[in-house]
Design an enzyme around this catalytic site. Structure first.
Site, mmCIF file in Angstrom:
data_model
loop_
_atom_site.group_PDB
_atom_site.id
_atom_site.type_symbol
_atom_site.label_atom_id
_atom_site.label_comp_id
_atom_site.label_asym_id
_atom_site.label_seq_id
_atom_site.Cartn_x
_atom_site.Cartn_y
_atom_site.Cartn_z
ATOM 1 N N ASP A 132 0.870 -1.177 0.000
ATOM 2 C CA ASP A 132 0.000 0.000 0.000
ATOM 3 C C ASP A 132 0.909 1.229 0.000
ATOM 4 O OD1 ASP A 132 -1.948 1.900 0.344
ATOM 5 O OD2 ASP A 132 -2.352 1.415 2.450
ATOM 6 N N ASN A 145 -5.354 4.277 -7.757
ATOM 7 C CA ASN A 145 -4.121 5.061 -7.809
ATOM 8 C C ASN A 145 -3.409 4.906 -6.465
ATOM 9 O OD1 ASN A 145 -2.065 6.886 -7.924
ATOM 10 N ND2 ASN A 145 -3.287 8.580 -8.727
ATOM 11 N N VAL A 155 -6.954 9.319 -3.308
ATOM 12 C CA VAL A 155 -7.751 8.525 -4.250
ATOM 13 C C VAL A 155 -7.946 7.118 -3.688
ATOM 14 C CG1 VAL A 155 -7.785 7.500 -6.566
ATOM 15 C CG2 VAL A 155 -6.917 9.811 -6.254
ATOM 16 N N ASP A 191 -10.813 9.781 -11.550
ATOM 17 C CA ASP A 191 -11.717 8.935 -10.768
ATOM 18 C C ASP A 191 -11.229 8.883 -9.319
ATOM 19 O OD1 ASP A 191 -13.623 7.141 -10.002
ATOM 20 O OD2 ASP A 191 -12.752 5.420 -11.058
ATOM 21 N N ASN A 230 -14.652 4.227 -8.588
ATOM 22 C CA ASN A 230 -15.853 3.481 -8.990
ATOM 23 C C ASN A 230 -16.002 3.400 -10.514
ATOM 24 O OD1 ASN A 230 -16.777 5.998 -9.715
ATOM 25 N ND2 ASN A 230 -18.602 5.971 -8.397
ATOM 26 N N GLU A 286 -20.253 11.629 -13.000
ATOM 27 C CA GLU A 286 -20.471 11.244 -11.597
ATOM 28 C C GLU A 286 -21.665 12.032 -11.030
ATOM 29 O OE1 GLU A 286 -17.902 9.197 -9.592
ATOM 30 O OE2 GLU A 286 -19.447 9.106 -8.059
ATOM 31 N N SER A 337 -14.120 -15.672 11.214
ATOM 32 C CA SER A 337 -13.693 -16.508 10.086
ATOM 33 C C SER A 337 -14.845 -16.830 9.141
ATOM 34 C CB SER A 337 -13.063 -17.802 10.601
ATOM 35 O OG SER A 337 -13.927 -18.411 11.529
#
Lengths: 127, 415
Positions: B24, B47, B53, B67, B71, B85, B103
């Site tokens: 990440d 992104n 984003v 975007d 979505n 949008e 779980s």
């Protein structure tokens, strides 16, 4: 938890190896090699499997050639432990003559081998 | 623990501990990498170099130029200059879905082929690395956040997919904050991995589904170690207070009743376990007796031959569920409403038996303990239909622009 996981891991692996030999009508050694060949090389699971064969293969072959089940094999290899005063844990039906007798006979089979004592801790880590 | 001390594995262990994605780059808790808590668990980041984003965000300047909420809807209509949008999503009750669970919610599954010598081949273990890096969970097929076609038997029908079909603006807005062993006690360890900005993001529907671990443990005097109703109340209220500090206004939280695990033992104890199918020599009752003896039975209370104990475990589960029901009816929170969903798995069993099918098909074959892929898909449909009738505000209105969105943006960038 670690000891219990080692024990159940051993019983499952021995059972699968035994069943692979049965299904393919092959020797235990061939079944072990076959099982390792099925495992992915990333993240080196086939390598770990090959290491297990290296460490335990010869004893495993000896024990499974006597048609012993996973419970007895894993006790003989010291990967399942008996705690004095506590019940003996087993997955399969108790053999005729009882578990203790079966364990003793299995231990005799691997007695001449010193791989068990040398490798039990290593194998426990792997599991 | 020993393995986690190795430098190469340390970061993977930390990921599993914290339940945030390992890969990440912009640290927004969304990733473009599938496993290790990546997009199998939360909507894929479109992104990963820009922290602003991520899925679930309210669009920045109606996403006319980029975007910002992933979505797949962005740009503007050259004919009138209105951003898509705004045209397709404004005022449509767009929202995300989050599951906080155990779980069962993460969809724990060990493939049966791994234990079956018949037909075992190289393909049998092809999924093993993926499964290990997802903690043996398959959230991508799960009841709450599944989005891929199931490759483990059954089919995928999740609440996320229903919510996305209901309003295409919800594309990729899902988070699976569930963990093996999750309970009301330990949820604090990972609920903080939830990614929602109260000011900047869209509202969400949060499901709180801890369906067993408050009564399931490996201790032989298991009753002593179960969560008490007092503890349950305190634990759940603490979690809800935390959520009140994180969720955007207009959100909802649905508390799911604990399961009645007697169904498990009744359905499978006398059936053969996959390891015993070839030689017809190991039944589930043998597996669970073995696990109990090794002191690693995941649920001493329900997975036991002792019927009295099974009944007492259900009695405690019912008491804990009453606490959830009471909280839903009598507590108010600033940013969300609370609902209570009852008898999920009983309803699944009834639906399945109406089709003339067997109850054991609803249980994971290897562990004999978790809901199967079929149970998850049937469960999603039941929750969806019942929620629409009982709580129309929960999932909002259907988006009248869905067809236009599909025509313009096709699969919206996929998942």
């Amino acid at each position: 938890l670690r000891k219990s996981s080692t024990c159940i891991g051993c019983v499952l692996l021995v059972s699968i190896t035994e069943q692979l030999a049965q299904v393919h009508n092959s020797s235990i050694q061939e079944a072990m090699v076959l099982l390792c060949s099925y495992l992915p090389s990333e993240p080196n699971l086939s390598g770990i499997c090959a290491l297990l064969i290296e460490l335990f293969g010869s004893d495993l072959i000896k024990l499974l050639n006597y048609k012993l089940n996973g419970d007895i094999v894993c006790h003989a290899l010291k990967l399942c432990n008996n705690v004095p005063g506590e019940p003996i844990c087993h997955l399969y039906q108790t053999p005729k003559g009882g578990l203790k007798r079966a364990f003793k006979e299995a231990e005799k089979i691997v007695m001449q081998s010193n791989t068990v004592m040398k490798n039990a801790d290593v194998i426990s880590d792997v599991f | 623990l020993k393995l986690c001390s190795l430098p190469i594995l340390r970061s993977i262990c930390e990921t599993m501990e914290s339940s945030v994605p390992l890969e990440d780059f912009d640290h927004d808790n969304f990733s473009f990498f599938p496993t290790l808590r990546g997009y199998h668990w939360r909507g894929r980041d479109c992104n990963d170099m820009d922290k602003s984003v991520y899925p679930g965000k309210r669009p920045k300047d109606w996403d006319a130029l980029e975007d910002s909420n992933c979505n797949g809807i962005w740009g503007f209509d050259p004919e009138d200059g209105i951003p898509y949008e705004k045209k397709f999503c404004d005022g449509t009750d767009a929202k995300g879905i989050i599951i906080i669970g155990d779980s069962a919610a993460a969809h724990f599954h060990i493939p049966m082929q791994w234990l079956s010598a018949i037909n075992m081949s190289k393909e049998t273990f092809a999924d093993l690395p993926l499964a290990l890096s997802n903690e043996l969970d398959w959230p991508q097929f799960s009841l709450y956040t599944g989005f891929q076609n199931a490759t483990i038997g059954g089919w995928t029908k999740s609440l996320y997919l229903q919510l996305r079909k209901w309003n295409r603006c919800n594309h990729r807005d899902y988070q699976n904050i569930a963990r093996n062993g999750g309970s009301s006690h330990n949820v604090y360890q990972y609920v903080e991995s939830l990614a929602r900005n109260q000011e900047l993001d869209k509202p969400v529907v949060v499901f709180y589904a801890m369906v067993g671990n408050d009564v399931c443990n490996s201790n032989q005097d298991t009753l002593k170690y179960m969560t008490t109703p007092q503890e349950m109340k305190s634990n759940v209220l603490t979690t809800l207070e935390y959520l009140d500090s994180r969720l955007p206004n207009g959100s909802h939280v649905v508390l799911v009743q604990l399961a009645d695990g007697r169904f498990l033992w009744d359905s499978i104890h006398d059936r053969y376990h996959p390891i015993g199918q070839l030689n017809k020599n190991v039944k589930y009752k043998h597996v669970y007796n073995f696990l109990s003896c090794l002191k690693i039975n995941p649920c001493e209370g329900w997975m036991t031959e002792n019927e009295t104990l099974r009944n007492l475990t259900t009695e405690r589960a019912d008491q804990l569920s009453s606490v959830l029901s009471e909280i839903a009816s009598s507590y108010k929170f600033k940013h969300f409403k609370v609902f209570y969903f009852d008898n999920l798995y009983q309803k699944v069993t009834v639906e399945w038996s109406k089709l003339g099918r067997e109850p054991w098909e609803l249980i994971e074959p290897v562990d004999g303990f978790h809901p199967s892929q079929i149970a998850s898909a049937v469960g999603a449909e039941i929750i969806w239909k019942e929620a629409l009738l009982k709580w129309p505000e929960l999932f909002g209105k259907e988006n009248a622009h869905n067809k236009e969105i599909t025509a313009k943006f096709a699969d919206q960038g996929g998942h």
